[in-house]
Design a protein around this motif. Structure first.
Motif: not given
Length: 291
Positions: A11, A14-15, A17, A20-21, A23-24, A54
């Motif tokens: 994740t 793919d995201r 950062s 961002a991971a 949050r997912q 990042t």
């Protein structure tokens, strides 16, 4: 090794950062960082490098990334098999361009409403490539054009929709003869390297029309826009909506029979996700019938 930590690693990649991971995955960035560090210790190698907000993937991370994806998919498969009384797990689908924009969104809306526990991976591509992916087991099923060759016994195909050839012309030409348009107006040709384009080319040859060719491309929506702008006419399958908005076009039927373009689903008979594929087939038939 905790597969959740592998999922976190994938994740993050793919995201792009940690934040961002997080949050997912619905956890904190600190928890994401801790899971990555634990995974790196277990593997004895650094997997990601941090660059401000990042992240990048190390050489070791690149080496294990695809294996991590495969392992996570296998775990999802085992969960699906173990819980055979419920619809769960990951369905891996392919879709040709017109299927991806036209039929597939309606099918997925029906699937998500009925089976909220499933995950769907979608791989866009041309039909010839998607057939090979289904045959190899990389995909469970795909929305494709009917193949001009026999399928292997490991695969099966179901027709969903037939799309007859039509002459696509500016609206002001709606009353003109379609053969006269194809013979006199510049032709925006549907790519002859594609199966649908070959059917259009075969029709022109059969009725003895030698067109004045202007462009050749494999993008039906772009062809529609070019016709609307007065760049010529085209001979194309009457493909499923949505079309670009605001176009003033005439779709003129042909005076002689033509081979339609056929869109359907190819699937692997041996996939462990056959229950999900069967559900996808049922919802696809219902969606196609409602179009």
């Amino acid at each position: 090794m905790d597969t959740q930590f592998l999922n976190t690693f994938v994740t993050v990649v793919d995201r792009g950062s940690m934040a961002a991971a997080a949050r997912q995955l619905n956890i904190t960035p600190a928890a994401v960082a801790q899971q990555i560090r634990t995974l790196e210790r277990e593997l004895g190698a650094s997997l990601i490098v941090r660059a401000g907000r990042t992240v990048g993937v190390t050489e070791a991370g690149h080496r294990i990334l695809q294996r991590a994806r495969d392992l996570l998919r296998d775990v999802a498969d085992m969960r699906s098999v173990a819980n055979d009384d419920s619809m769960s797990g990951e369905l891996r689908l392919g879709a040709c361009p017109t299927g991806l924009a036209g039929l597939l969104p309606d099918v997925l809306a029906r699937m998500v409403e009925k089976f909220p526990q499933i995950n769907v991976f979608i791989q866009p591509g041309y039909s010839a490539d998607l057939y090979r992916s289904v045959e190899s087991g990389a995909l469970d099923a795909a929305v494709v054009l009917q193949a001009p060759f026999p399928l292997p016994k490991t695969c099966h195909w179901q027709l969903l929709r037939e799309e007859p050839l039509v002459v696509l012309a500016p609206e002001r030409m709606a009353g003109r003869d379609p053969h006269e348009l194809l013979a006199t107006e510049p032709l925006i040709r549907y790519d002859r390297h594609q199966w649908g384009g070959r059917q259009a080319d075969e029709y022109l040859r059969r009725v003895g029309i030698v067109p004045r060719e202007r462009f050749e491309l494999n993008a039906l929506n772009a062809i529609a826009v070019m016709v609307d702008r007065g760049l010529g006419v085209s001979l194309v399958p009457d493909w499923a909506r949505p079309w670009p908005e605001g176009l003033r076009l005439a779709r003129i039927p042909l005076p002689q029979p033509s081979e339609p373009r056929r869109i359907g689903i190819v699937w692997s008979r041996s996939t462990v996700r056959i229950r999900l594929v069967t559900a996808f087939l049922q919802e696809s038939k219902a969606a196609a019938a409602a179009m």
